[in-house]
Design a protein around this motif. Structure first.
Motif, PDB file in Angstrom:
ATOM      1  N   GLN A  99       0.830  -1.203   0.000  1.00 38.92           N
ATOM      2  CA  GLN A  99       0.000   0.000   0.000  1.00 38.92           C
ATOM      3  C   GLN A  99       0.873   1.264   0.000  1.00 38.92           C
ATOM      4  O   GLN A  99       1.969   1.273   0.553  1.00 38.92           O
ATOM      5  CB  GLN A  99      -0.907   0.026   1.233  1.00 38.92           C
ATOM      6  CG  GLN A  99      -1.848  -1.167   1.345  1.00 38.92           C
ATOM      7  CD  GLN A  99      -1.259  -2.366   2.085  1.00 38.92           C
ATOM      8  OE1 GLN A  99      -0.041  -2.482   2.225  1.00 38.92           O
ATOM      9  NE2 GLN A  99      -2.117  -3.255   2.569  1.00 38.92           N
ATOM     10  N   LEU A 100       0.355   2.314  -0.628  1.00 35.68           N
ATOM     11  CA  LEU A 100       0.983   3.628  -0.559  1.00 35.68           C
ATOM     12  C   LEU A 100       0.085   4.558   0.246  1.00 35.68           C
ATOM     13  O   LEU A 100      -1.147   4.472   0.151  1.00 35.68           O
ATOM     14  CB  LEU A 100       1.190   4.214  -1.959  1.00 35.68           C
ATOM     15  CG  LEU A 100       2.272   3.567  -2.820  1.00 35.68           C
ATOM     16  CD1 LEU A 100       2.336   4.265  -4.181  1.00 35.68           C
ATOM     17  CD2 LEU A 100       3.636   3.614  -2.145  1.00 35.68           C
ATOM     18  N   PRO A 101       0.647   5.456   1.043  1.00 36.00           N
ATOM     19  CA  PRO A 101      -0.166   6.382   1.843  1.00 36.00           C
ATOM     20  C   PRO A 101      -1.116   7.198   0.966  1.00 36.00           C
ATOM     21  O   PRO A 101      -0.715   7.733  -0.068  1.00 36.00           O
ATOM     22  CB  PRO A 101       0.880   7.281   2.511  1.00 36.00           C
ATOM     23  CG  PRO A 101       2.136   6.470   2.523  1.00 36.00           C
ATOM     24  CD  PRO A 101       2.095   5.641   1.275  1.00 36.00           C
ATOM     25  N   GLY A 102      -2.373   7.267   1.381  1.00 37.07           N
ATOM     26  CA  GLY A 102      -3.350   8.071   0.676  1.00 37.07           C
ATOM     27  C   GLY A 102      -3.895   7.463  -0.592  1.00 37.07           C
ATOM     28  O   GLY A 102      -4.632   8.114  -1.332  1.00 37.07           O
ATOM     29  N   VAL A 103      -3.536   6.195  -0.878  1.00 33.23           N
ATOM     30  CA  VAL A 103      -4.003   5.533  -2.098  1.00 33.23           C
ATOM     31  C   VAL A 103      -4.849   4.324  -1.706  1.00 33.23           C
ATOM     32  O   VAL A 103      -4.310   3.270  -1.370  1.00 33.23           O
ATOM     33  CB  VAL A 103      -2.827   5.081  -2.995  1.00 33.23           C
ATOM     34  CG1 VAL A 103      -3.358   4.431  -4.278  1.00 33.23           C
ATOM     35  CG2 VAL A 103      -1.927   6.255  -3.320  1.00 33.23           C
ATOM     36  N   PRO A 104      -6.180   4.440  -1.710  1.00 32.72           N
ATOM     37  CA  PRO A 104      -7.033   3.304  -1.365  1.00 32.72           C
ATOM     38  C   PRO A 104      -7.221   2.373  -2.557  1.00 32.72           C
ATOM     39  O   PRO A 104      -6.993   2.758  -3.708  1.00 32.72           O
ATOM     40  CB  PRO A 104      -8.356   3.975  -0.994  1.00 32.72           C
ATOM     41  CG  PRO A 104      -8.399   5.195  -1.855  1.00 32.72           C
ATOM     42  CD  PRO A 104      -6.962   5.663  -1.982  1.00 32.72           C
ATOM     43  N   LEU A 105      -7.628   1.164  -2.282  1.00 33.21           N
ATOM     44  CA  LEU A 105      -8.031   0.166  -3.290  1.00 33.21           C
ATOM     45  C   LEU A 105      -6.877  -0.400  -4.100  1.00 33.21           C
ATOM     46  O   LEU A 105      -6.807  -1.607  -4.327  1.00 33.21           O
ATOM     47  CB  LEU A 105      -9.080   0.740  -4.242  1.00 33.21           C
ATOM     48  CG  LEU A 105     -10.410   1.176  -3.629  1.00 33.21           C
ATOM     49  CD1 LEU A 105     -11.303   1.781  -4.698  1.00 33.21           C
ATOM     50  CD2 LEU A 105     -11.116   0.018  -2.935  1.00 33.21           C
ATOM     51  N   PHE A 106      -5.971   0.466  -4.571  1.00 33.72           N
ATOM     52  CA  PHE A 106      -4.908   0.022  -5.461  1.00 33.72           C
ATOM     53  C   PHE A 106      -3.650  -0.278  -4.655  1.00 33.72           C
ATOM     54  O   PHE A 106      -3.036   0.624  -4.079  1.00 33.72           O
ATOM     55  CB  PHE A 106      -4.614   1.087  -6.517  1.00 33.72           C
ATOM     56  CG  PHE A 106      -5.819   1.428  -7.346  1.00 33.72           C
ATOM     57  CD1 PHE A 106      -6.314   0.539  -8.276  1.00 33.72           C
ATOM     58  CD2 PHE A 106      -6.457   2.642  -7.176  1.00 33.72           C
ATOM     59  CE1 PHE A 106      -7.427   0.851  -9.039  1.00 33.72           C
ATOM     60  CE2 PHE A 106      -7.568   2.969  -7.938  1.00 33.72           C
ATOM     61  CZ  PHE A 106      -8.064   2.065  -8.871  1.00 33.72           C
ATOM     62  N   ASN A 107      -3.252  -1.546  -4.660  1.00 34.27           N
ATOM     63  CA  ASN A 107      -2.105  -1.976  -3.861  1.00 34.27           C
ATOM     64  C   ASN A 107      -1.008  -2.546  -4.763  1.00 34.27           C
ATOM     65  O   ASN A 107      -1.090  -2.478  -5.980  1.00 34.27           O
ATOM     66  CB  ASN A 107      -2.557  -3.006  -2.837  1.00 34.27           C
ATOM     67  CG  ASN A 107      -3.629  -2.468  -1.906  1.00 34.27           C
ATOM     68  OD1 ASN A 107      -3.562  -1.321  -1.463  1.00 34.27           O
ATOM     69  ND2 ASN A 107      -4.633  -3.274  -1.603  1.00 34.27           N
TER      70      ASN A 107
END
Length: 297
Positions: A99-107
């Motif tokens: 996961q990247l900070p501030g990026v939901p759904l897309f991992n």
């Protein structure tokens, strides 16, 4: 899974890469993301997997851990395969990683060595829950390659019986030569490294890929299966997906069913011919021939 789904052609390839870089910049900017809720393991439980009360049977004594691809998540990547395996009596689990900070759904966008550490923690949790001594791993794209880092460098070989990759980028990818255009875009490579290291790590010849494959493709004690499609437009050339070593089975879908037209995304998300080969790899003692008719199996 990487974000291209059609084969690029020059000069369109240059425009495609430029669009990609803009998209990467947007993904890395918190204001570009909506406040959508990230799927959770609890969501998957209602569909029959990520059930931590599940105990492996004598017929299927090892839990199966599903590892999504780039831009994927623990739910969407496995809406077909997870129930397919649950219905065959397996205890099935999936995780979110990279996961990247501030990026939901897309991992699957973070550094791949760190993602492998997340996989190690997840496998330990699954083994503790099920009481099994080993797990089997099935991964799509990056999810079929990243676990090899876990096996080679993080002690995973002692905890994994089999690694099954659906279109894994085991040796990186040239993206049909698209990555060779990076030098024509000043700052492009730095942008990829800074904002989406999980993409940069997958480029053929990257420091990560070089380290991953140093000393051979495999480790002793693990069975490997690679399932590829000749129509893969993301991990290219497709034969670079194949592994070399003992206890390796490399499978080309079109050798089993010549009319299977699945490309990179479909082989991991909907292709039941590929899934039949996954089932065979999980239980080779009871494997049955995979043909075009396996789609109804």
């Amino acid at each position: 899974m990487l974000p291209w789904t059609r084969a690029p052609r020059t000069p369109r390839a240059r425009r495609t890469l430029a669009a990609l870089l803009l998209a990467v910049a947007a993904v890395a900017t918190p204001t570009a993301t909506a406040a959508a809720a990230t799927p959770t393991a609890a969501t998957a439980t209602s569909r029959g997997w990520n059930d931590y009360s599940c105990k492996p049977s004598a017929a299927h004594p090892r839990p199966v851990v599903l590892v999504h691809g780039t831009f994927g998540n623990s739910i969407d990547n496995w809406l077909v395969l997870a129930p397919y395996l649950v219905n065959r009596g397996y205890c099935v689990y999936s995780l979110d990683y990279g996961q990247l900070p501030g990026v939901p759904l897309f991992n699957g966008l973070g550094p791949i060595d760190k993602s492998a550490g997340q996989l190690a923690t997840f496998v330990d949790r699954v083994l503790a829950s099920t009481g099994a001594s080993e797990a089997d791993i099935v991964g799509h794209s990056q999810g079929g390659m990243m676990p090899n880092y876990y096996l080679k460098f993080l002690g995973g070989a002692a905890k994994v019986n089999a690694l099954i990759g659906l279109a894994p980028d085991n040796h990186g990818t040239t993206l049909l030569g698209l990555t060779k255009l990076l030098p024509y875009f000043p700052g492009a490579e730095d942008l990829l490294n800074a904002n989406t290291p999980g993409l940069a790590d997958q480029v053929a010849g990257s420091p990560f890929v070089t380290k991953l494959n140093a000393g051979g493709d495999t480790v002793p004690g693990v069975r490997y299966t690679v399932i590829a499609t000749r129509y893969d437009e993301v991990v290219t050339p497709y034969r670079t997906q194949f592994l070399d070593g003992p206890n390796v089975r490399n499978v080309l879908l079109q050798d089993l069913c010549p009319v299977d037209l699945s490309e990179h995304v479909a082989i991991g998300t909907v292709d039941r011919i590929a899934y039949h080969e996954v089932a065979n790899a999980l239980d080779p003692a009871h494997a049955t021939p995979t043909t075009c008719a396996s789609v109804i199996g």
